[in-house]
Scaffold this motif. Structure first.
Motif, PDB file in Angstrom:
ATOM      1  N   GLN A 218      21.466  15.514  14.690  1.00  0.00           N
ATOM      2  CA  GLN A 218      21.048  14.109  14.595  1.00  0.00           C
ATOM      3  C   GLN A 218      19.532  13.980  14.730  1.00  0.00           C
ATOM      4  N   LEU A 219      18.954  14.691  15.685  1.00  0.00           N
ATOM      5  CA  LEU A 219      17.512  14.627  15.913  1.00  0.00           C
ATOM      6  C   LEU A 219      16.727  15.273  14.775  1.00  0.00           C
ATOM      7  N   GLY A 220      17.128  16.509  14.416  1.00  0.00           N
ATOM      8  CA  GLY A 220      16.373  17.256  13.417  1.00  0.00           C
ATOM      9  C   GLY A 220      16.414  16.635  12.041  1.00  0.00           C
ATOM     10  N   TRP A 221      17.608  16.197  11.600  1.00  0.00           N
ATOM     11  CA  TRP A 221      17.698  15.614  10.260  1.00  0.00           C
ATOM     12  C   TRP A 221      17.082  14.230  10.188  1.00  0.00           C
ATOM     13  N   LEU A 222      17.071  13.507  11.292  1.00  0.00           N
ATOM     14  CA  LEU A 222      16.316  12.255  11.308  1.00  0.00           C
ATOM     15  C   LEU A 222      14.838  12.536  11.047  1.00  0.00           C
TER      16      LEU A 222
ATOM     17  N   GLY B   2      12.447  12.410   3.270  1.00  0.00           N
ATOM     18  CA  GLY B   2      13.750  12.091   2.713  1.00  0.00           C
ATOM     19  C   GLY B   2      13.748  10.938   1.731  1.00  0.00           C
ATOM     20  N   CYS B   3      14.728  10.967   0.838  1.00  0.00           N
ATOM     21  CA  CYS B   3      15.016   9.851  -0.057  1.00  0.00           C
ATOM     22  C   CYS B   3      16.266   9.169   0.476  1.00  0.00           C
ATOM     23  N   LEU B   4      16.122   7.908   0.877  1.00  0.00           N
ATOM     24  CA  LEU B   4      17.215   7.197   1.544  1.00  0.00           C
ATOM     25  C   LEU B   4      17.656   5.974   0.747  1.00  0.00           C
ATOM     26  N   ARG B   5      17.487   6.045  -0.562  1.00  0.00           N
ATOM     27  CA  ARG B   5      17.832   4.902  -1.411  1.00  0.00           C
ATOM     28  C   ARG B   5      18.996   5.205  -2.343  1.00  0.00           C
ATOM     29  N   ARG B   6      19.731   6.291  -2.086  1.00  0.00           N
ATOM     30  CA  ARG B   6      20.912   6.633  -2.879  1.00  0.00           C
ATOM     31  C   ARG B   6      22.146   6.571  -1.996  1.00  0.00           C
ATOM     32  N   ALA B   7      23.303   6.848  -2.612  1.00  0.00           N
ATOM     33  CA  ALA B   7      24.544   6.857  -1.840  1.00  0.00           C
ATOM     34  C   ALA B   7      24.612   8.078  -0.939  1.00  0.00           C
ATOM     35  N   ASP B   8      23.858   9.149  -1.315  1.00  0.00           N
ATOM     36  CA  ASP B   8      23.791  10.332  -0.464  1.00  0.00           C
ATOM     37  C   ASP B   8      22.388  10.423   0.128  1.00  0.00           C
ATOM     38  N   VAL B   9      22.076  11.516   0.793  1.00  0.00           N
ATOM     39  CA  VAL B   9      20.747  11.688   1.359  1.00  0.00           C
ATOM     40  C   VAL B   9      20.163  13.008   0.868  1.00  0.00           C
ATOM     41  N   GLY B  10      18.858  13.041   0.704  1.00  0.00           N
ATOM     42  CA  GLY B  10      18.202  14.251   0.241  1.00  0.00           C
ATOM     43  C   GLY B  10      16.747  14.250   0.636  1.00  0.00           C
ATOM     44  N   PHE B  11      16.069  15.341   0.338  1.00  0.00           N
ATOM     45  CA  PHE B  11      14.654  15.466   0.660  1.00  0.00           C
ATOM     46  C   PHE B  11      14.001  16.435  -0.318  1.00  0.00           C
TER      47      PHE B  11
ATOM     48  N   PRO C  72      19.430  22.108  -9.413  1.00  0.00           N
ATOM     49  CA  PRO C  72      18.929  22.996 -10.470  1.00  0.00           C
ATOM     50  C   PRO C  72      17.907  22.326 -11.374  1.00  0.00           C
ATOM     51  N   SER C  73      17.944  21.002 -11.473  1.00  0.00           N
ATOM     52  CA  SER C  73      16.987  20.297 -12.330  1.00  0.00           C
ATOM     53  C   SER C  73      15.603  20.213 -11.716  1.00  0.00           C
ATOM     54  N   ASP C  74      15.534  20.322 -10.398  1.00  0.00           N
ATOM     55  CA  ASP C  74      14.254  20.277  -9.682  1.00  0.00           C
ATOM     56  C   ASP C  74      14.420  21.097  -8.412  1.00  0.00           C
ATOM     57  N   LEU C  75      13.855  22.299  -8.398  1.00  0.00           N
ATOM     58  CA  LEU C  75      14.081  23.228  -7.290  1.00  0.00           C
ATOM     59  C   LEU C  75      13.433  22.767  -5.988  1.00  0.00           C
ATOM     60  N   LYS C  76      12.610  21.704  -6.032  1.00  0.00           N
ATOM     61  CA  LYS C  76      12.023  21.161  -4.810  1.00  0.00           C
ATOM     62  C   LYS C  76      12.912  20.091  -4.186  1.00  0.00           C
ATOM     63  N   GLU C  77      13.981  19.743  -4.872  1.00  0.00           N
ATOM     64  CA  GLU C  77      14.846  18.670  -4.387  1.00  0.00           C
ATOM     65  C   GLU C  77      16.118  19.246  -3.780  1.00  0.00           C
ATOM     66  N   PHE C  78      16.433  18.753  -2.596  1.00  0.00           N
ATOM     67  CA  PHE C  78      17.626  19.194  -1.872  1.00  0.00           C
ATOM     68  C   PHE C  78      18.447  17.965  -1.473  1.00  0.00           C
ATOM     69  N   ARG C  79      19.763  18.128  -1.495  1.00  0.00           N
ATOM     70  CA  ARG C  79      20.647  17.063  -1.046  1.00  0.00           C
ATOM     71  C   ARG C  79      21.667  17.632  -0.066  1.00  0.00           C
ATOM     72  N   ILE C  80      22.134  16.771   0.816  1.00  0.00           N
ATOM     73  CA  ILE C  80      23.140  17.160   1.791  1.00  0.00           C
ATOM     74  C   ILE C  80      24.450  16.514   1.381  1.00  0.00           C
ATOM     75  N   TRP C  81      25.402  17.348   0.997  1.00  0.00           N
ATOM     76  CA  TRP C  81      26.697  16.874   0.508  1.00  0.00           C
ATOM     77  C   TRP C  81      27.800  17.259   1.471  1.00  0.00           C
ATOM     78  N   ARG C  82      28.937  16.600   1.311  1.00  0.00           N
ATOM     79  CA  ARG C  82      30.131  16.991   2.047  1.00  0.00           C
ATOM     80  C   ARG C  82      30.678  18.283   1.449  1.00  0.00           C
ATOM     81  N   THR C  83      31.278  19.103   2.283  1.00  0.00           N
ATOM     82  CA  THR C  83      31.781  20.399   1.819  1.00  0.00           C
ATOM     83  C   THR C  83      33.181  20.308   1.237  1.00  0.00           C
ATOM     84  N   THR C  84      33.868  19.195   1.453  1.00  0.00           N
ATOM     85  CA  THR C  84      35.249  19.084   0.987  1.00  0.00           C
ATOM     86  C   THR C  84      35.545  17.657   0.575  1.00  0.00           C
TER      87      THR C  84
END
Length: 244
Positions: free
Chosen positions: A37-41, A48-57, A82-94
């Motif tokens: 909670q602390l680190g990802w905040l 981070g980009c916080l304007r989508r349904a998911d979160v990324g940085f 893969p479209s932008d190697l500088k972009e990362f997103r945090i998704w659910r695993t299942t």
């Protein structure tokens, strides 16, 4: 009230004056938040980009952000686009548990940060009530994004006035003196002129700051800048001055 018992109006005070100290009871602290909670905040407020349904940085290969990632919450994974190697997103695993949101999205939403931009991000109120080590861990991951650390000074820059003042407050709260000033410069990503706010930690608190950023114990490291009862800065905030 001054140490000799005399009184002075606040508009008569100046930097360097010493006030009589009030022995107040300690402020309440909430239970420590989890490291994820602390680190990802810190990362999502910083880059981070916080304007989508998911979160990324966004982060460059070999950056401090990627070398020092906090643990992910259970049920999440980190995906590089893969479209932008500088972009990362945090998704659910299942896909199990239909209707349940990504726990990181839920946490960011609970903090009121979803939908914020670089100019409107802020420090969630829950962080102000965290213990010293938790605040230091948050600041470490925030600093990995937009902060610098040099031999004589450390700095953090943001286009959000509220975020910058929040960072300054958190530093003072854990015993690290910090100052803040406004500046204009060219954005490295857009090339446009931007107005930003820079928080700086100078020699007086740099040793304590460096230990905090490294995850080391810094309780025994004092600072030569903090003097009990002495006014160190008077900063205009909105319509009223803030005294440190």
């Amino acid at each position: 009230f001054q140490p000799d018992g005399s009184t002075r109006r606040t508009d008569q005070l100046a930097v360097g004056d010493t006030l009589m100290e009030y022995e107040a009871p300690p402020l309440r602290s909430d239970p420590p938040l989890a490291l994820w909670q602390l680190g990802w905040l810190g990362i999502l407020i910083g880059d981070g980009c916080l304007r989508r349904a998911d979160v990324g940085f966004t982060a460059s290969a070999g950056s401090r952000v990627l070398r020092d990632l906090p643990p992910l919450p259970s049920g999440c994974r980190l995906a590089q686009m893969p479209s932008d190697l500088k972009e990362f997103r945090i998704w659910r695993t299942t896909r199990a548990g239909v209707g349940r949101r990504n726990p990181l999205v839920e946490w960011v939403s609970e903090c009121g940060l979803m939908g914020t931009t670089s100019r409107t991000k802020f420090i969630p109120p829950c962080l102000y009530r965290q213990p010293t080590t938790a605040i230091a861990y948050f600041l470490r991951h925030l600093w990995n994004c937009d902060g610098t650390v040099g031999m004589r000074q450390a700095g953090y820059c943001s286009t959000s006035r509220q975020l910058a003042y929040g960072v300054k407050y958190l530093l003072w709260k854990i015993g690290i003196p910090a100052s803040l000033y406004e500046t204009d410069g060219v954005c490295g990503f857009t090339g446009k002129l931007v107005h930003s706010f820079r928080v700086t930690v100078s020699a007086g608190g740099l040793e304590r700051f460096t230990a905090a950023m490294a995850g080391q114990s810094f309780d025994a490291i004092s600072t030569s800048v903090i003097a009990r009862g002495k006014i160190l800065s008077i900063t205009p905030v909105d319509n009223a001055p803030v005294y440190c």
